[in-house]
Design a protein around this motif. Sequence first.
Motif, PDB file in Angstrom:
ATOM      1  N   ARG A 190      -1.613  62.711  40.881  1.00  0.00           N
ATOM      2  CA  ARG A 190      -0.460  63.284  40.194  1.00  0.00           C
ATOM      3  C   ARG A 190       0.035  62.366  39.084  1.00  0.00           C
ATOM      4  O   ARG A 190       0.201  61.151  39.281  1.00  0.00           O
ATOM      5  CB  ARG A 190       0.656  63.519  41.221  1.00  0.00           C
ATOM      6  CG  ARG A 190       1.790  64.405  40.755  1.00  0.00           C
ATOM      7  CD  ARG A 190       1.345  65.835  40.520  1.00  0.00           C
ATOM      8  NE  ARG A 190       0.876  66.531  41.703  1.00  0.00           N
ATOM      9  CZ  ARG A 190       1.646  67.230  42.535  1.00  0.00           C
ATOM     10  NH1 ARG A 190       2.948  67.331  42.306  1.00  0.00           N
ATOM     11  NH2 ARG A 190       1.131  67.855  43.558  1.00  0.00           N
TER      12      ARG A 190
ATOM     13  N   LEU B 238       6.332  61.934  35.475  1.00  0.00           N
ATOM     14  CA  LEU B 238       7.057  62.754  34.513  1.00  0.00           C
ATOM     15  C   LEU B 238       7.709  61.879  33.453  1.00  0.00           C
ATOM     16  O   LEU B 238       8.212  60.804  33.785  1.00  0.00           O
ATOM     17  CB  LEU B 238       8.132  63.587  35.237  1.00  0.00           C
ATOM     18  CG  LEU B 238       7.602  64.727  36.104  1.00  0.00           C
ATOM     19  CD1 LEU B 238       8.741  65.349  36.912  1.00  0.00           C
ATOM     20  CD2 LEU B 238       6.919  65.790  35.260  1.00  0.00           C
ATOM     21  N   PRO B 239       7.704  62.309  32.195  1.00  0.00           N
ATOM     22  CA  PRO B 239       7.080  63.532  31.712  1.00  0.00           C
ATOM     23  C   PRO B 239       5.562  63.411  31.714  1.00  0.00           C
ATOM     24  O   PRO B 239       5.017  62.314  31.581  1.00  0.00           O
ATOM     25  CB  PRO B 239       7.626  63.683  30.286  1.00  0.00           C
ATOM     26  CG  PRO B 239       7.938  62.282  29.857  1.00  0.00           C
ATOM     27  CD  PRO B 239       8.380  61.571  31.091  1.00  0.00           C
ATOM     28  N   SER B 240       4.874  64.535  31.840  1.00  0.00           N
ATOM     29  CA  SER B 240       3.407  64.512  31.920  1.00  0.00           C
ATOM     30  C   SER B 240       2.808  64.453  30.515  1.00  0.00           C
ATOM     31  O   SER B 240       2.104  65.349  30.078  1.00  0.00           O
ATOM     32  CB  SER B 240       2.893  65.748  32.669  1.00  0.00           C
ATOM     33  OG  SER B 240       3.315  66.935  32.034  1.00  0.00           O
TER      34      SER B 240
ATOM     35  N   ASN C  24       2.285  57.878  30.803  1.00  0.00           N
ATOM     36  CA  ASN C  24       1.281  57.915  31.867  1.00  0.00           C
ATOM     37  C   ASN C  24       0.197  56.862  31.691  1.00  0.00           C
ATOM     38  O   ASN C  24      -0.267  56.283  32.670  1.00  0.00           O
ATOM     39  CB  ASN C  24       0.686  59.324  31.965  1.00  0.00           C
ATOM     40  CG  ASN C  24       1.493  60.200  32.894  1.00  0.00           C
ATOM     41  OD1 ASN C  24       1.365  60.124  34.113  1.00  0.00           O
ATOM     42  ND2 ASN C  24       2.370  61.020  32.324  1.00  0.00           N
TER      43      ASN C  24
ATOM     44  N   HIS D 193       9.106  56.221  27.853  1.00  0.00           N
ATOM     45  CA  HIS D 193       9.340  57.608  28.230  1.00  0.00           C
ATOM     46  C   HIS D 193       9.080  58.588  27.101  1.00  0.00           C
ATOM     47  O   HIS D 193       9.363  59.774  27.244  1.00  0.00           O
ATOM     48  CB  HIS D 193      10.777  57.776  28.713  1.00  0.00           C
ATOM     49  CG  HIS D 193      11.803  57.335  27.703  1.00  0.00           C
ATOM     50  ND1 HIS D 193      12.176  58.113  26.634  1.00  0.00           N
ATOM     51  CD2 HIS D 193      12.482  56.178  27.601  1.00  0.00           C
ATOM     52  CE1 HIS D 193      13.069  57.460  25.916  1.00  0.00           C
ATOM     53  NE2 HIS D 193      13.268  56.278  26.472  1.00  0.00           N
TER      54      HIS D 193
ATOM     55  N   HIS E 294      -2.911  62.822  31.990  1.00  0.00           N
ATOM     56  CA  HIS E 294      -2.212  64.055  32.334  1.00  0.00           C
ATOM     57  C   HIS E 294      -3.157  65.220  32.110  1.00  0.00           C
ATOM     58  O   HIS E 294      -4.246  65.061  31.545  1.00  0.00           O
ATOM     59  CB  HIS E 294      -0.949  64.224  31.482  1.00  0.00           C
ATOM     60  CG  HIS E 294      -1.238  64.234  30.001  1.00  0.00           C
ATOM     61  ND1 HIS E 294      -1.802  65.305  29.344  1.00  0.00           N
ATOM     62  CD2 HIS E 294      -1.063  63.275  29.044  1.00  0.00           C
ATOM     63  CE1 HIS E 294      -1.955  65.021  28.064  1.00  0.00           C
ATOM     64  NE2 HIS E 294      -1.520  63.787  27.850  1.00  0.00           N
TER      65      HIS E 294
ATOM     66  N   LYS F 294       6.035  70.573  33.988  1.00  0.00           N
ATOM     67  CA  LYS F 294       5.996  70.296  35.420  1.00  0.00           C
ATOM     68  C   LYS F 294       5.015  71.179  36.183  1.00  0.00           C
ATOM     69  O   LYS F 294       5.024  71.206  37.410  1.00  0.00           O
ATOM     70  CB  LYS F 294       7.403  70.464  36.009  1.00  0.00           C
ATOM     71  CG  LYS F 294       8.403  69.457  35.473  1.00  0.00           C
ATOM     72  CD  LYS F 294       9.790  69.649  36.049  1.00  0.00           C
ATOM     73  CE  LYS F 294      10.483  70.868  35.454  1.00  0.00           C
ATOM     74  NZ  LYS F 294      11.901  70.967  35.899  1.00  0.00           N
TER      75      LYS F 294
ATOM     76  N   GLU G 160      -0.579  70.666  34.368  1.00  0.00           N
ATOM     77  CA  GLU G 160      -0.179  69.550  33.515  1.00  0.00           C
ATOM     78  C   GLU G 160      -0.125  68.232  34.287  1.00  0.00           C
ATOM     79  O   GLU G 160      -0.307  67.166  33.706  1.00  0.00           O
ATOM     80  CB  GLU G 160       1.191  69.839  32.899  1.00  0.00           C
ATOM     81  CG  GLU G 160       1.173  70.966  31.883  1.00  0.00           C
ATOM     82  CD  GLU G 160       2.561  71.473  31.556  1.00  0.00           C
ATOM     83  OE1 GLU G 160       2.993  71.287  30.408  1.00  0.00           O
ATOM     84  OE2 GLU G 160       3.211  72.044  32.452  1.00  0.00           O
ATOM     85  N   MET G 161       0.110  68.308  35.585  1.00  0.00           N
ATOM     86  CA  MET G 161       0.372  67.097  36.369  1.00  0.00           C
ATOM     87  C   MET G 161      -0.782  66.668  37.265  1.00  0.00           C
ATOM     88  O   MET G 161      -0.869  65.493  37.625  1.00  0.00           O
ATOM     89  CB  MET G 161       1.626  67.293  37.227  1.00  0.00           C
ATOM     90  CG  MET G 161       2.902  67.432  36.411  1.00  0.00           C
ATOM     91  SD  MET G 161       4.370  67.377  37.453  1.00  0.00           S
ATOM     92  CE  MET G 161       4.291  65.694  38.077  1.00  0.00           C
TER      93      MET G 161
END
Length: 284
Positions: free
Chosen positions: A48, A51-53, A58, A74, A217, A227, A231-232
């Motif tokens: 997983r 967030l955000p993806s 990430n 972020h 992602h 979400k 996407e995740m």
Amino acid sequence: MPLKEKNLPKHVILIGFDGLSAHCLNNGADMPTFRKMMAEGASTLENRSILPSSSACNWASMFMGVGTELHGIHHLGARKLRRSLHVRSTNRGIAPTSFFCLREQRPKAEIGCLYEWPRIKYLVDTLAMSYQYQTPGYAKAPTALCEAAEKYIIEKKPELLAICFEEPDHTGHTKGHDTPAYYQMLKELDGYVERILQAIKKAGIWDDTIIIMTADHGGIKTGHGGKTLREMEIPFIISGKNVRKGMEIKESMMQYDTAAMIAYILGLKQPQSWIGRPVKTVFK
């Protein structure tokens, strides 16, 4: 308990793909090398993203072992990195990465990062690198990253190397995820992975290497950052020395667990700030 000293691999090769949704592997993507590595190692298609993806946060979590709340990155641009109040940064002004940990604990290690997306350099701690190289990008030189990886692996036999492909993210944004163009790009990238694996063998380090393949992602339609599971949910595939074969990882995994896995594999002490956990069951 760490892996026994005699069982520690000497090399970890991390191959990351921007915008690679786990959904595509469940949906019949023509990726024989990926599927071969899944059969020869351990994997999950339910890793997983945080967030955000989206990309910057990430990739940062993949390298830094913490989520957005702690590493403070972020937004997509990643040009104005800020220190989080919750994580003691390194003397580089960012949270400690896998690369920093290896450099700090084994100063002579050969550490590299090869990438297409220019902003990766803000996330990996370039001062920890023995070598870093940004290619002209897929649009200008589709095979450049693969060729650079082959050359570096054969010549330097790095202890830790991250290879960061910008595709299939760009194709997802322009043509759409889950489209024929997206699946064609996945097939092309699968061929580059096979070439990198052959370079590891040619370098004579195959039996002492662990390969990790994952993504930052997934995506839906022409965007990401949402979400939805498409996407995740991202793949996590690990194969190589002392890794169980054909194992489906049942434990829950998050993006920041990749950093913890690398530290565990290389026998490194994990920073106190990290929240990532290694999945130890994948090892024999």
